[in-house]
Design an enzyme around this catalytic site. Structure first.
Site, short mmCIF file in Angstrom:
data_model
loop_
_atom_site.label_atom_id
_atom_site.label_comp_id
_atom_site.label_asym_id
_atom_site.label_seq_id
_atom_site.Cartn_x
_atom_site.Cartn_y
_atom_site.Cartn_z
N HIS A 92 -15.69 117.81 55.53
CA HIS A 92 -16.08 117.69 56.95
C HIS A 92 -17.20 116.65 57.15
CE1 HIS A 92 -13.80 121.29 58.34
NE2 HIS A 92 -14.02 121.71 57.12
N ASN A 165 -11.74 126.15 62.47
CA ASN A 165 -10.91 124.95 62.41
C ASN A 165 -9.98 124.92 63.62
OD1 ASN A 165 -11.86 123.88 60.01
ND2 ASN A 165 -10.24 124.76 58.75
N HIS A 356 -23.24 127.97 58.89
CA HIS A 356 -23.13 128.91 57.77
C HIS A 356 -22.39 130.15 58.26
CE1 HIS A 356 -23.87 131.49 54.51
NE2 HIS A 356 -25.13 131.78 54.69
FE1 HDE Z 1 -15.85 125.17 54.93
N1 HDE Z 1 -17.41 124.23 54.04
N2 HDE Z 1 -15.37 126.04 53.17
N3 HDE Z 1 -14.15 125.98 55.72
N4 HDE Z 1 -16.24 124.28 56.65
C1 HDE Z 1 -18.23 123.34 54.64
O1 HDE Z 1 -20.58 123.28 54.47
C2 HDE Z 1 -16.20 126.12 52.10
C3 HDE Z 1 -13.24 126.76 55.10
C4 HDE Z 1 -15.60 124.47 57.83
O2 HDE Z 1 -19.54 120.69 61.08
C5 HDE Z 1 -19.39 122.95 53.78
O3 HDE Z 1 -22.26 122.29 55.62
C6 HDE Z 1 -15.61 126.95 51.10
C7 HDE Z 1 -12.36 127.39 56.04
C8 HDE Z 1 -16.15 123.60 58.84
O4 HDE Z 1 -21.14 120.98 59.61
C9 HDE Z 1 -19.20 123.84 52.54
C10 HDE Z 1 -14.39 127.33 51.59
C11 HDE Z 1 -12.77 126.93 57.27
C12 HDE Z 1 -17.16 122.88 58.20
C13 HDE Z 1 -17.92 124.57 52.84
C14 HDE Z 1 -14.26 126.76 52.89
C15 HDE Z 1 -13.88 126.04 57.05
C16 HDE Z 1 -17.19 123.34 56.84
C17 HDE Z 1 -19.52 121.48 53.55
C18 HDE Z 1 -13.31 128.16 50.91
C19 HDE Z 1 -12.15 127.24 58.63
C20 HDE Z 1 -18.02 121.80 58.81
C21 HDE Z 1 -20.68 121.01 54.42
C22 HDE Z 1 -13.66 129.47 50.67
C23 HDE Z 1 -12.29 128.61 59.03
C24 HDE Z 1 -19.27 122.36 59.43
C25 HDE Z 1 -21.26 122.22 54.93
C26 HDE Z 1 -20.05 121.25 60.09
C27 HDE Z 1 -18.10 122.87 55.89
C28 HDE Z 1 -17.40 125.47 52.00
C29 HDE Z 1 -13.08 126.92 53.68
C30 HDE Z 1 -14.52 125.38 58.14
C31 HDE Z 1 -19.16 123.11 51.21
C32 HDE Z 1 -16.21 127.28 49.76
C33 HDE Z 1 -11.25 128.38 55.73
C34 HDE Z 1 -15.71 123.48 60.30
O5 HDE Z 1 -20.23 124.77 52.40
#
Ligand code: HDE
Length: 711
Positions: A92, A165, A356
Site C-alpha cells: 500500500h 479494501n 492499525h
Molecule cells: Fe494490510 N498491511 N496486511 N491488509 N493493509 C499494511 O501497514 C498486513 C490485509 C491494508 O493506507 C501495512 O502501515 C498483514 C488485508 C490497508 O496506510 C502492514 C496482512 C487487508 C493498508 C500490513 C494484511 C489489508 C495496509 C503496511 C495479512 C484488507 C494501508 C503499511 C494478515 C482488509 C493502510 C502499514 C494505509 C497496510 C500487514 C492483509 C488492508 C505491513 C500481515 C486482508 C488498506 O502492517
C-alpha cells in the site's frame, strides 16, 4: 472552466475538521509563508532560527577555492534534505488521503456501545487513505490491483481504524502466508520489475499453488481492480468483527462502504493509457472533487448476524476468502462518510498516517479470523519501522481527538510530556497528582468468548472449499463483465514466460466455470489441462448475487462524472452553452480540450480558455466526450494523429460521443463515421444536449464493445 472553482466550504462541517492542519503542526511564525503579503515576508532562517543572508552560494576559501567546514548553513540544509524520506510502506505504498467526517443515521446503542454510534446525527472526524497494494510509491494509479480503503475515525473514546479494501475477500486465509504473497506479487527480486502489476511469473506461480486465492482472483481480474476513481468504489472491512452493547451482548458484523455516486470502473485498454496520460488520475480526481465542493460520500453498511447464523452458514465466517451474500444477510445502512477537506501537506498527513487493525474502541471487537489476528500483530511493527519512534501517536494526523492519559513516557521525538511526579500505577498519590485510573465500566473489555483446544498448526476443515464462491462471483457478473474478466486472465497469463504456470491456473478455472476455463485456454492457445485436484466438493447450487456486479450497481445520474469537449476556433457558441448548462444541471463536470491551451474563439468571437491541449487531454481522461469543432477546425483536427486518437479511443472504449455535424470530417478520418451507433448522439438540434447528458447516465454504450472487438 467547469465548476472546479465553486466554494468548497460547507457551514455544516463538523468543528473538529475545520481547523487548518498547519495550525496544529506548524506554530512557527511564517510557517505558512504563502499567505504572507509581499513586503511583509519573514526573514529566511536556519533551522535554529538564525537569519540567513545568502542562500544561493556556499562558503568557500577564495572565489574558486574549496568549501569550508564551518559552513553550517550548507551542512544543515544538505543534512536535512538527505533525511527527507521515510521508508515507504511495504504494501500500500502508493496512496492518497483526505479528511472528513462520519455521521450516524440513528442510535445503534442496542447493538454496540461504540461512542460514534450512540446518537442520531452524531458526527465523528475521519481521515481516509486510499491506496494500491503492490506498486511502489511512485507507481501509476491505474494498476490492476486491490485498492486499500483505510478509515481512521477519531471517536470520543479513542481512534477506531477500519483498515479495509475495495474487495471483500482476500488472497489467503492465514497471516503466515502474507510475506510470501506480497513477495510474489511485487517486482521480482533479481530484476526489480515488473512494478505495480501482477502480470508476471512469480505472482501466478504462487497463485496457481494456492487454490484458496481463487475467489480473490475472480475479483482482482474483474473490473473492480481498475476503478474509475476512489469516489466510485465500494469498501469492505473484510473480516468478521464483533459489536458489543452496554449489556455485553455480542453481534457479529461485516462492514461495507457504499459509494453514493454508484460504482464505476474503466476498461483495461483505457487503464493502460490513463497510466501514461495521467499517472495521478485517482489522486487528482479526489483532490479536484473536494476542491470543487463536490464532496465524495459513502454510506457505512453493516451485515449483522448472530452465533446461530454463523453456525448454520455454508462457509466459515472466520474465513477471509468468503463473503456473506447481501441477498442472504442484508446490508443495513447506518451512517455516511463525507470527505470534505484535502490535506494541507501530503507528507505530514497522507504519508505519516498510521493505521492499525488493533485500534478498536469499546463496543467493537475482533473475531478469531486468523488473518485478522496476524494483522493485529503486524501493523505496530510496520509503524515503528516507518515512523521511527513509538511516539508516532503524537503526530497530529494520528493523535486521538479525545483526551489521552497514560504513563508511557520518553522515546524519540516525545512531544507531549507529563509534568507531574507520578509515572506509574498503582500509586497512592491522591487527587489529580495521582494521575489517571482504570475504568472497568468505560474501558475496553474482551468479549468472554469460551476458547479451548490443543496447540495446532492446521487449517480448519471448514476453510477447505476454495472454488464455490469463486464460481458464484463469476456467474453473478453480466456478460460484459465476464468477458472483461476472461480477457484480464488471458492478458496476465500471457505475460508469464513459463507455460506450465499458465496451464496450472487454467486447471483451477475448470472448477469455477468450464466456459471461462476454455475461453482463457483459447486466448493463450493452450490445450485444456485436467482440472486441479480438489479436497472439497465444489457447489454449483449457490444462487447468483446481483450485488457482486458493478454494472448492475451503477449510478442513476451522470453526477460527478466529467466530459471532455474537443473544440476549435469557430465552435458554435449556442451548442457549447447548451451542453455546459446541461452538464452543470446534472452535477457533472467538463473540460475544454483544444489544439492550443490558450483556447478557442467561438462563433460569437469570444475567446474560451481551454483546460487541456489535445495532446495532454486524451479521451481516456473523460467519462464521455463531445465534439464541437467548426468544419474547418474538424478538417484541421483530422490531420492530427492525437485528435484522431481522441475519437477512436472514445469509440473503442464504448464511451458516449456527442457530436455536431461539423465534426464529420474528423469522425470520417478517425474511421468511425460509418459505424455511428446509439451511443453517438447528434448535438445539432436544440434540446439535444439534455438528451446527450441523460444518455450518459448509463456511463458506457456496452453493445459497441462486442462490435469493436470481435475476437
Ligand atoms: Fe494490510 N498491511 N496486511 N491488509 N493493509 C499494511 O501497514 C498486513 C490485509 C491494508 O493506507 C501495512 O502501515 C498483514 C488485508 C490497508 O496506510 C502492514 C496482512 C487487508 C493498508 C500490513 C494484511 C489489508 C495496509 C503496511 C495479512 C484488507 C494501508 C503499511 C494478515 C482488509 C493502510 C502499514 C494505509 C497496510 C500487514 C492483509 C488492508 C505491513 C500481515 C486482508 C488498506 O502492517
Amino acid at each position: 472552466m467547469s465548476d472546479r472553482n465553486a466554494p468548497a466550504s460547507d457551514p455544516s462541517e463538523p468543528q473538529a475538521s475545520s481547523a487548518p492542519f498547519h495550525e496544529q503542526v506548524d506554530q512557527r511564525p511564517g510557517g505558512d509563508t504563502h499567505q504572507v503579503a509581499d513586503g511583509e515576508r519573514p526573514v529566511l532562517t536556519t533551522r535554529q532560527g538564525a537569519p540567513v543572508a545568502d542562500d544561493q552560494n556556499s562558503l568557500t576559501a577564495g572565489e574558486r577555492g574549496p568549501g569550508l567546514l564551518e559552513d553550517h548553513h550548507l551542512r544543515e540544509k544538505l543534512f536535512h534534505f538527505d533525511h527527507e524520506r521515510i521508508p515507504e510502506r511495504v504494501v500500500h505504498a502508493r496512496g492518497y488521503g483526505a479528511h472528513g467526517f462520519f455521521e450516524t443515521y440513528e442510535s445503534l446503542s442496542d447493538i454496540t456501545r461504540a461512542d460514534l454510534f450512540q446518537h442520531e446525527g452524531q458526527r465523528t472526524p475521519a481521515f481516509v487513505r486510499f491506496s494500491t497494494v503492490a506498486g511502489n510509491k511512485g507507481s501509476g494509479d491505474l494498476a490492476r490491483d486491490v485498492r486499500g480503503f483505510a478509515v481512521k475515525l477519531y471517536t470520543q473514546e479513542g481512534n477506531w481504524d477500519l483498515v479495509g479494501n475495495n474487495i471483500p475477500v482476500f488472497f489467503i486465509q492465514d497471516a503466515i502466508k502474507f510475506p510470501d504473497l506480497i513477495h510474489a506479487a511485487k517486482q521480482e527480486p533479481d530484476r526489480g520489475f515488473p512494478q505495480a502489476q501482477t502480470a508476471h511469473d512469480n505472482f501466478w506461480d504462487f497463485i496457481s499453488l494456492t487454490p484458496e486465492s481463487m475467489h480473490m482472483i475472480m475479483w482482482t481480474m474483474s473490473d473492480r481492480a481498475i476503478p474509475r476513481s476512489f469516489r466510485f468504489m465500494e469498501g469492505f472491512g473484510v473480516h468478521t468483527f464483533r459489536l458489543v452493547n452496554a449489556e455485553g451482548r455480542s453481534t457479529f458484523v461485516k462492514f461495507h462502504w457504499k459509494p453514493k455516486l454508484g460504482m464505476q470502473s474503466v476498461v483495461w485498454n483505457e487503464a493502460l493509457k490513463i497510466n501514461g496520460a495521467d499517472p495521478d488520475f485517482h489522486r487528482r480526481d479526489l483532490w479536484d472533487a473536494i476542491e470543487a465542493g463536490d464532496h465524495p460520500e459513502w454510506e457505512l453498511g453493516m451485515q449483522l448476524f448472530d452465533e446461530e447464523f454463523a453456525a448454520s452458514f455454508e462457509f466459515d465466517v472466520l474465513d477471509a476468502t468468503k463473503i456473506i451474500p447481501e441477498e442472504q444477510v442484508p446490508v443495513r445502512r447506518v451512517g455516511r462518510l463525507v470527505l470534505d477537506r484535502v490535506v494541507d501537506n501530503f507528507f505530514a498527513e497522507t504519508e505519516q498516517v498510521a493505521f492499525h487493525t488493533g485500534n478498536i474502541v469499546p463496543g467493537i471487537e475482533f473475531s478469531s479470523d486468523p488473518l485478522l489476528q496476524g494483522r493485529n500483530f503486524s501493523y505496530l511493527d510496520t509503524q515503528l519501522k516507518r515512523l521511527g519512534s513509538p511516539n508516532f501517536t503524537q503526530i497530529p494526523v494520528n493523535a486521538p481527538k479525545c483526551p489521552v492519559f497514560d504513563f508511557q513516557q520518553d522515546g524519540h521525538m516525545a512531544m507531549t510530556n507529563p509534568t507531574g511526579r507520578v509515572n506509574y500505577e498503582p500509586n497512592s498519590w491522591s487527587g489529580a497528582a495521582g494521575g489517571p485510573r482504570e475504568s472497568p465500566d468505560r474501558g475496553l473489555q474482551a468479549h468472554p468468548e469460551p476458547v479451548e483446544g490443543v496447540k495446532l498448526r492446521i487449517r480448519p476443515e471448514s476453510f477447505a472449499d476454495h472454488y464455490s464462491q469463486a464460481r458464484q462471483f463469476y456467474l453473478s457478473q453480466t456478460a460484459v463483465e465476464q468477458i472483461h474478466l476472461r480477457d484480464a486472465l488471458v492478458f496476465e497469463l500471457s505475460k508469464c514466460e513459463h507455460p506450465p504456470i499458465r496451464a496450472r491456473v487454467v486447471s483451477h478455472l475448470r472448477h469455477i466455470d468450464e466456459d471461462l476455463a476454455a475461453g482463457v485456454a483459447r486466448g493463450l492457445r493452450l490445450g485444456l489441462p485436467d482440472p486441479a485436484q480438489v479436497v472439497s466438493e465444489v457447489r454449483d447450487d449457490l444462487p447468483p448475487s446481483p450485488a457482486l456486479s458493478i454494472l448492475l450497481n451503477g449510478p442513476s445520474t451522470f453526477e460527478g462524472r466529467k466530459v471532455g469537449i474537443l473544440a476549435t476556433d469557430g465552435m458554435d457558441a449556442e451548442r457549447f452553452a447548451e451542453l455546459t448548462q446541461a452538464l452543470t444541471a446534472e452535477g457533472a463536470m467538463y473540460e475544454l480540450v483544444a489544439p492550443e491551451v490558450g483556447g478557442v474563439e467561438d462563433s460569437d468571437g469570444r475567446l474560451v480558455e481551454a483546460d487541456e491541449k489535445v495532446d495532454g487531454g486524451p479521451s481516456v481522461l473523460y467519462d464521455a466526450v463531445a465534439l464541437l469543432p467548426s468544419e474547418p477546425g474538424a478538417q484541421r483536427l483530422a490531420l492530427d494523429a492525437t485528435s484522431r486518437d481522441f475519437v477512436t479511443d472514445a469509440f473503442a472504449h464504448a464511451k458516449y460521443i456527442g457530436y455536431v455535424a461539423e465534426a464529420m470530417p474528423l469522425l470520417e478520418k478517425a474511421g468511425v463515421a460509418s459505424d455511428l451507433d446509439e451511443g453517438c448522439v447528434a448535438l445539432d438540434a436544440p434540446g439535444s444536449a439534455t438528451r446527450f447528458v441523460e444518455t450518459c447516465r448509463t456511463l458506457r454504450y456496452w453493445p459497441r464493445e462486442a462490435e469493436v472487438d470481435q475476437t
